[in-house]
Write a protein that holds these residues in place. Structure first.
Motif, PDB file in Angstrom:
ATOM      1  N   ALA A  23       0.837  -1.198   0.000  1.00 26.89           N
ATOM      2  CA  ALA A  23       0.000   0.000   0.000  1.00 26.89           C
ATOM      3  C   ALA A  23       0.872   1.247   0.000  1.00 26.89           C
ATOM      4  O   ALA A  23       1.925   1.291   0.644  1.00 26.89           O
ATOM      5  N   SER A  24       0.419   2.250  -0.714  1.00 22.19           N
ATOM      6  CA  SER A  24       1.154   3.514  -0.756  1.00 22.19           C
ATOM      7  C   SER A  24       0.956   4.264   0.552  1.00 22.19           C
ATOM      8  O   SER A  24       0.085   3.931   1.359  1.00 22.19           O
ATOM      9  N   GLU A  26      -0.266   7.255   0.975  1.00 20.50           N
ATOM     10  CA  GLU A  26      -1.582   7.891   1.057  1.00 20.50           C
ATOM     11  C   GLU A  26      -2.681   6.871   1.342  1.00 20.50           C
ATOM     12  O   GLU A  26      -3.643   7.171   2.062  1.00 20.50           O
ATOM     13  N   GLN A  27      -2.543   5.635   0.811  1.00 20.17           N
ATOM     14  CA  GLN A  27      -3.527   4.594   1.102  1.00 20.17           C
ATOM     15  C   GLN A  27      -3.485   4.183   2.565  1.00 20.17           C
ATOM     16  O   GLN A  27      -4.528   4.002   3.205  1.00 20.17           O
ATOM     17  N   ARG A  28      -2.291   4.053   3.090  1.00 24.47           N
ATOM     18  CA  ARG A  28      -2.158   3.671   4.498  1.00 24.47           C
ATOM     19  C   ARG A  28      -2.698   4.749   5.421  1.00 24.47           C
ATOM     20  O   ARG A  28      -3.394   4.457   6.411  1.00 24.47           O
ATOM     21  N   SER A  30      -4.956   7.103   4.641  1.00 21.41           N
ATOM     22  CA  SER A  30      -6.406   7.219   4.471  1.00 21.41           C
ATOM     23  C   SER A  30      -7.131   6.098   5.205  1.00 21.41           C
ATOM     24  O   SER A  30      -8.171   6.323   5.848  1.00 21.41           O
ATOM     25  N   LEU A  31      -6.588   4.879   5.124  1.00 29.64           N
ATOM     26  CA  LEU A  31      -7.188   3.750   5.838  1.00 29.64           C
ATOM     27  C   LEU A  31      -7.138   3.977   7.342  1.00 29.64           C
ATOM     28  O   LEU A  31      -8.116   3.714   8.056  1.00 29.64           O
ATOM     29  N   ASP A 178      -3.911  13.733  -1.504  1.00 31.76           N
ATOM     30  CA  ASP A 178      -4.572  12.438  -1.609  1.00 31.76           C
ATOM     31  C   ASP A 178      -5.293  12.021  -0.329  1.00 31.76           C
ATOM     32  O   ASP A 178      -6.246  11.231  -0.380  1.00 31.76           O
TER      33      ASP A 178
END
Length: 429
Positions: A23-24, A26-28, A30-31, A178
């Motif tokens: 995971a990038s 920003e994904q981490r 955001s999660l 993001d």
């Protein structure tokens, strides 16, 4: 047939499971915002996010989330995080609304344009924005204000600042961009709950608002409360309201409230409601006993009555703000009364009526401070001087109501038993 199956098997390649891409950043983030952070308060979210962004390489020396507030005394607030320090809560007072703070802020530009506002403090003059001198004093080199939008249209913002001469890279700025959707949702959720609590407390009081939030919302849902019941009544307000312009009338009653309410809250009381020109408050006994509740109410009354009131001039006429306070000790039903979906959260009962009748006697007997026999008894037991004022017929009560004047040392200085005799009541002019 077998050869067909063999040929078919040989032609099939064995599929190997693909390893998922990591995971990038920003994904981490955001999660984390949508799963873990949403369970935290806003201060903790800002602090934890500041640490996480720093771990991802952002050279943060100052990180904030700012927001507007639906609050009688505040326009907005902000949570400010700096490395190595606990989060700081900043408030923007409603009373300072005319000082032009918003007009001279980067937020105004960000909100109106919808664009990020980047400030290079090394080349920006001090008068460009109101915050510039403070940022320079803090050693900040680059500052960025990022607008965010709630689903209902309200504005809030993220700001990031660094002492690094290099500022923030395009990649770091893209990371912030993001995660904005997730951060906006979580911030809005936290602000909605806070707004609900603040608005409810403004209209029904903090203790009542807590009861309502916890589920006391049905008619007839009441509990018994024992309390010192405090009623304050403004003198001559009906006459004033017919003589003054509407705005001046509101100014008069607000000045009166500004005297009584802070005194009540300072001494642990809860203002339940404003009834025209009257203030109804309680000092619950709870686990502290009758004496503590009564003494708190007496101290609040004395502080309010001793407040020096600045002259109030309207149309070259000086308005005299005078009021009376009554205190009674008793029991009441505390909770919801009303009809259908329209409810009132208040206290009702015989002892509430007694307190109200005491307040009316203040005006009738020319006194600004009266208490009931139950309060006088507690006061005397705690060394307070209580001057007897006789028993008086009042509307709604079968028996005459005995009244006492607290702290009436000037009426009989020689009294040493906590009771002074022989008050001569003077009818108000």
């Amino acid at each position: 047939m077998s050869s067909l199956m063999a040929d078919r098997g040989e032609s099939q390649a064995v599929a190997r499971p693909q390893r998922p891409k990591p995971a990038s950043a920003e994904q981490r983030l955001s999660l984390w915002l949508m799963t873990e952070a949403v369970k935290m308060d806003l201060g903790s979210i800002v602090e934890a996010l500041g640490h996480r962004l720093s771990a991802f390489g952002l050279p943060l020396d100052r990180f904030t989330v700012s927001f507007s507030l639906l609050n009688p005394s505040l326009l907005g607030g902000a949570v400010i995080w700096r490395p190595g320090k606990p989060p700081e809560f900043s408030r923007y007072d409603y009373a300072r609304r005319d000082l032009g703070l918003y007009e001279r802020s980067p937020f105004k530009v960000a909100y109106e344009t919808g664009n990020w506002v980047d400030i290079d403090l090394r080349t920006t003059p001090d008068d460009a924005y109101g915050i510039v001198p403070d940022l320079k004093a803090e050693g900040i080199a680059h500052y960025t204000a990022v607008p965010m939008k709630a689903s209902n249209g309200d504005n809030f913002s993220l700001t990031m600042a660094t002492k690094s001469a290099h500022g923030f890279s395009d990649e770091q700025r893209r990371l912030i961009r993001d995660i904005l959707p997730a951060l906006s949702v979580v911030t809005e959720i936290k602000l909605l709950r806070s707004t609900f609590q603040e608005v409810l407390a403004a209209y029904v009081g903090r203790a009542s608002s807590r009861e309502i939030i916890q589920g006391t919302v049905h008619r007839g849902q009441v509990t018994k409360v024992r309390a010192a019941i405090f009623v304050s009544d403004l003198r001559g307000f009906t006459h004033l309201s017919t003589q003054l312009p509407a705005k001046a009338t509101a100014d008069v009653i607000n000045r009166y409230y500004d005297i009584v309410v802070p005194a009540v809250e300072k001494h642990g009381g809860e203002v339940l409601k404003f009834i025209g020109d009257a203030v109804l408050a309680i000092f619950p006994v709870a686990d502290r006993g009758d004496s503590a509740a009564v003494l708190s109410a007496l101290d609040a009354a004395r502080e309010a009555l001793d407040t020096v009131i600045e002259p109030f001039i309207v149309d070259e006429r000086e308005i005299d703000i005078r009021f009376g306070i009554a205190v009674h000790l008793g029991n009441a039903a505390y909770g919801n009364v009303g009809s259908g979906d329209r409810l009132d959260f208040t206290v009702i009962g015989r002892d509430v009526n007694v307190a109200a009748r005491l307040a009316s006697l203040c005006s009738r007997l020319g006194q600004n401070y009266l208490v009931s026999e139950a309060v006088a008894k507690v006061g005397r037991e705690n060394g307070r001087l209580m001057c007897e004022g006789g028993a008086h017929e009042v509307r709604g009560l079968d028996d005459p109501l005995s009244v006492y004047v607290p702290d009436a040392t000037d009426l009989n200085p020689e009294a040493d038993d906590g009771v002074s005799q022989g008050i001569t009541f003077v009818s108000p002019i």
